[in-house]
Design a protein around this motif. Sequence first.
Motif, PDB file in Angstrom:
ATOM      1  N   PRO A   1     -16.838 107.075  25.408  1.00 30.16           N
ATOM      2  CA  PRO A   1     -17.152 108.318  24.675  1.00 30.16           C
ATOM      3  C   PRO A   1     -16.095 109.408  24.860  1.00 30.16           C
ATOM      4  O   PRO A   1     -15.828 110.175  23.928  1.00 30.16           O
ATOM      5  N   GLU A   2     -15.474 109.453  26.026  1.00 37.24           N
ATOM      6  CA  GLU A   2     -14.449 110.478  26.265  1.00 37.24           C
ATOM      7  C   GLU A   2     -13.161 110.223  25.497  1.00 37.24           C
ATOM      8  O   GLU A   2     -12.254 111.062  25.506  1.00 37.24           O
ATOM      9  N   ASP A   3     -13.050 109.083  24.829  1.00 43.68           N
ATOM     10  CA  ASP A   3     -11.903 108.831  23.947  1.00 43.68           C
ATOM     11  C   ASP A   3     -12.099 109.469  22.576  1.00 43.68           C
ATOM     12  O   ASP A   3     -11.189 109.452  21.749  1.00 43.68           O
ATOM     13  N   THR A   4     -13.275 110.026  22.321  1.00 38.11           N
ATOM     14  CA  THR A   4     -13.535 110.695  21.049  1.00 38.11           C
ATOM     15  C   THR A   4     -12.565 111.849  20.858  1.00 38.11           C
ATOM     16  O   THR A   4     -12.451 112.729  21.700  1.00 38.11           O
ATOM     17  N   ALA A   5     -11.827 111.827  19.738  1.00 40.12           N
ATOM     18  CA  ALA A   5     -10.802 112.841  19.497  1.00 40.12           C
ATOM     19  C   ALA A   5     -10.187 112.635  18.119  1.00 40.12           C
ATOM     20  O   ALA A   5     -10.392 111.601  17.480  1.00 40.12           O
ATOM     21  N   MET A   6      -9.431 113.629  17.687  1.00 32.70           N
ATOM     22  CA  MET A   6      -8.488 113.438  16.588  1.00 32.70           C
ATOM     23  C   MET A   6      -7.237 112.792  17.184  1.00 32.70           C
ATOM     24  O   MET A   6      -6.735 113.253  18.211  1.00 32.70           O
ATOM     25  N   TYR A   7      -6.753 111.742  16.547  1.00 30.37           N
ATOM     26  CA  TYR A   7      -5.558 111.036  17.009  1.00 30.37           C
ATOM     27  C   TYR A   7      -4.428 111.285  16.018  1.00 30.37           C
ATOM     28  O   TYR A   7      -4.596 111.111  14.809  1.00 30.37           O
ATOM     29  N   TYR A   8      -3.286 111.688  16.575  1.00 34.22           N
ATOM     30  CA  TYR A   8      -2.125 112.029  15.769  1.00 34.22           C
ATOM     31  C   TYR A   8      -0.963 111.116  16.109  1.00 34.22           C
ATOM     32  O   TYR A   8      -0.673 110.874  17.281  1.00 34.22           O
ATOM     33  N   CYS A   9      -0.274 110.677  15.067  1.00 29.34           N
ATOM     34  CA  CYS A   9       1.002 110.006  15.218  1.00 29.34           C
ATOM     35  C   CYS A   9       2.092 111.071  15.137  1.00 29.34           C
ATOM     36  O   CYS A   9       1.975 112.017  14.325  1.00 29.34           O
ATOM     37  N   ALA A  10       3.129 110.942  15.950  1.00 35.66           N
ATOM     38  CA  ALA A  10       4.153 111.974  16.004  1.00 35.66           C
ATOM     39  C   ALA A  10       5.490 111.352  16.358  1.00 35.66           C
ATOM     40  O   ALA A  10       5.547 110.295  16.998  1.00 35.66           O
TER      41      ALA A  10
ATOM     42  N   ILE B   1       7.955 117.388  20.079  1.00 34.39           N
ATOM     43  CA  ILE B   1       7.722 116.672  18.835  1.00 34.39           C
ATOM     44  C   ILE B   1       8.329 117.426  17.646  1.00 34.39           C
ATOM     45  O   ILE B   1       8.197 118.648  17.524  1.00 34.39           O
ATOM     46  N   ASP B   2       8.990 116.636  16.770  1.00 30.07           N
ATOM     47  CA  ASP B   2       9.562 117.206  15.544  1.00 30.07           C
ATOM     48  C   ASP B   2       8.596 117.125  14.366  1.00 30.07           C
ATOM     49  O   ASP B   2       8.540 118.032  13.531  1.00 30.07           O
ATOM     50  N   TYR B   3       7.886 115.989  14.289  1.00 30.42           N
ATOM     51  CA  TYR B   3       7.033 115.744  13.119  1.00 30.42           C
ATOM     52  C   TYR B   3       5.673 115.220  13.564  1.00 30.42           C
ATOM     53  O   TYR B   3       5.583 114.371  14.460  1.00 30.42           O
ATOM     54  N   TRP B   4       4.633 115.678  12.876  1.00 31.43           N
ATOM     55  CA  TRP B   4       3.258 115.256  13.148  1.00 31.43           C
ATOM     56  C   TRP B   4       2.627 114.673  11.886  1.00 31.43           C
ATOM     57  O   TRP B   4       2.884 115.152  10.781  1.00 31.43           O
ATOM     58  N   GLY B   5       1.782 113.667  12.082  1.00 33.33           N
ATOM     59  CA  GLY B   5       0.907 113.257  11.005  1.00 33.33           C
ATOM     60  C   GLY B   5      -0.287 114.187  10.946  1.00 33.33           C
ATOM     61  O   GLY B   5      -0.427 115.095  11.766  1.00 33.33           O
ATOM     62  N   LYS B   6      -1.183 113.952   9.980  1.00 30.99           N
ATOM     63  CA  LYS B   6      -2.333 114.828   9.808  1.00 30.99           C
ATOM     64  C   LYS B   6      -3.493 114.470  10.719  1.00 30.99           C
ATOM     65  O   LYS B   6      -4.412 115.259  10.894  1.00 30.99           O
ATOM     66  N   GLY B   7      -3.469 113.276  11.265  1.00 34.60           N
ATOM     67  CA  GLY B   7      -4.488 112.873  12.217  1.00 34.60           C
ATOM     68  C   GLY B   7      -5.633 112.103  11.604  1.00 34.60           C
ATOM     69  O   GLY B   7      -5.921 112.210  10.410  1.00 34.60           O
ATOM     70  N   VAL B   8      -6.284 111.289  12.452  1.00 29.03           N
ATOM     71  CA  VAL B   8      -7.487 110.564  12.077  1.00 29.03           C
ATOM     72  C   VAL B   8      -8.512 110.745  13.191  1.00 29.03           C
ATOM     73  O   VAL B   8      -8.151 110.864  14.368  1.00 29.03           O
ATOM     74  N   LEU B   9      -9.780 110.770  12.816  1.00 28.18           N
ATOM     75  CA  LEU B   9     -10.839 110.996  13.777  1.00 28.18           C
ATOM     76  C   LEU B   9     -11.359 109.673  14.328  1.00 28.18           C
ATOM     77  O   LEU B   9     -11.656 108.749  13.571  1.00 28.18           O
ATOM     78  N   VAL B  10     -11.469 109.606  15.645  1.00 25.02           N
ATOM     79  CA  VAL B  10     -12.072 108.468  16.336  1.00 25.02           C
ATOM     80  C   VAL B  10     -13.297 108.985  17.079  1.00 25.02           C
ATOM     81  O   VAL B  10     -13.188 109.930  17.867  1.00 25.02           O
ATOM     82  N   THR B  11     -14.439 108.376  16.817  1.00 25.32           N
ATOM     83  CA  THR B  11     -15.680 108.783  17.466  1.00 25.32           C
ATOM     84  C   THR B  11     -16.263 107.585  18.197  1.00 25.32           C
ATOM     85  O   THR B  11     -16.467 106.525  17.596  1.00 25.32           O
ATOM     86  N   VAL B  12     -16.509 107.745  19.492  1.00 25.34           N
ATOM     87  CA  VAL B  12     -17.069 106.674  20.304  1.00 25.34           C
ATOM     88  C   VAL B  12     -18.435 107.127  20.803  1.00 25.34           C
ATOM     89  O   VAL B  12     -18.547 108.135  21.497  1.00 25.34           O
ATOM     90  N   SER B  13     -19.465 106.389  20.434  1.00 20.02           N
ATOM     91  CA  SER B  13     -20.817 106.766  20.826  1.00 20.02           C
ATOM     92  C   SER B  13     -21.268 105.923  22.020  1.00 20.02           C
ATOM     93  O   SER B  13     -20.858 104.769  22.173  1.00 20.02           O
ATOM     94  N   SER B  14     -22.128 106.515  22.831  1.00 20.39           N
ATOM     95  CA  SER B  14     -22.593 105.815  24.045  1.00 20.39           C
ATOM     96  C   SER B  14     -23.803 104.943  23.758  1.00 20.39           C
ATOM     97  O   SER B  14     -24.402 105.011  22.692  1.00 20.39           O
TER      98      SER B  14
END
Length: 133
Positions: A97-106, A120-133
């Motif tokens: 569950p603590e891995d729940t976050a927005m994940y960005y490639c950069a 970091i020079d460049y960022w992606g917009k991110g994707v959401l990862v949700t881990v439920s217990s």
Amino acid sequence: QVQLVESGGGSVQSGGSLRLSCVVSGYKYNEYCVGWFRQAPEKEREGLPAQYLEREGVAAIDNAGRQTYADSVKGRFTISQDNGKRLIYLQMDSLKPEDTAMYYCASSSYTTGCRRPGLIDYWGKGVLVTVSS
């Protein structure tokens, strides 16, 4: 123009797996590193200008293919590349569950700096990862 586009986020139960993908375009030469960062959703909602500096660099791959990981994900996450580092993957296993976050490639031209958000020079917009217990 350099662009990074992530995909593969979603919801999963604790102990499950997800694979994130990042398409990197715009670099002419292999003089860059690519990393994955994450930031907790509540931090995203604060919207402060320098919020990106609090992102955690969880995994990175440099221009020689060397991989580094944060202690929090070591042994569970694997970063890999394909197609001359134009495709970067983050395989996430044994998710918690603590891995729940927005994940960005950069990416960064500072080739060993892809776990440090200030380099970091460049960022992606991110994707959401949700881990439920």
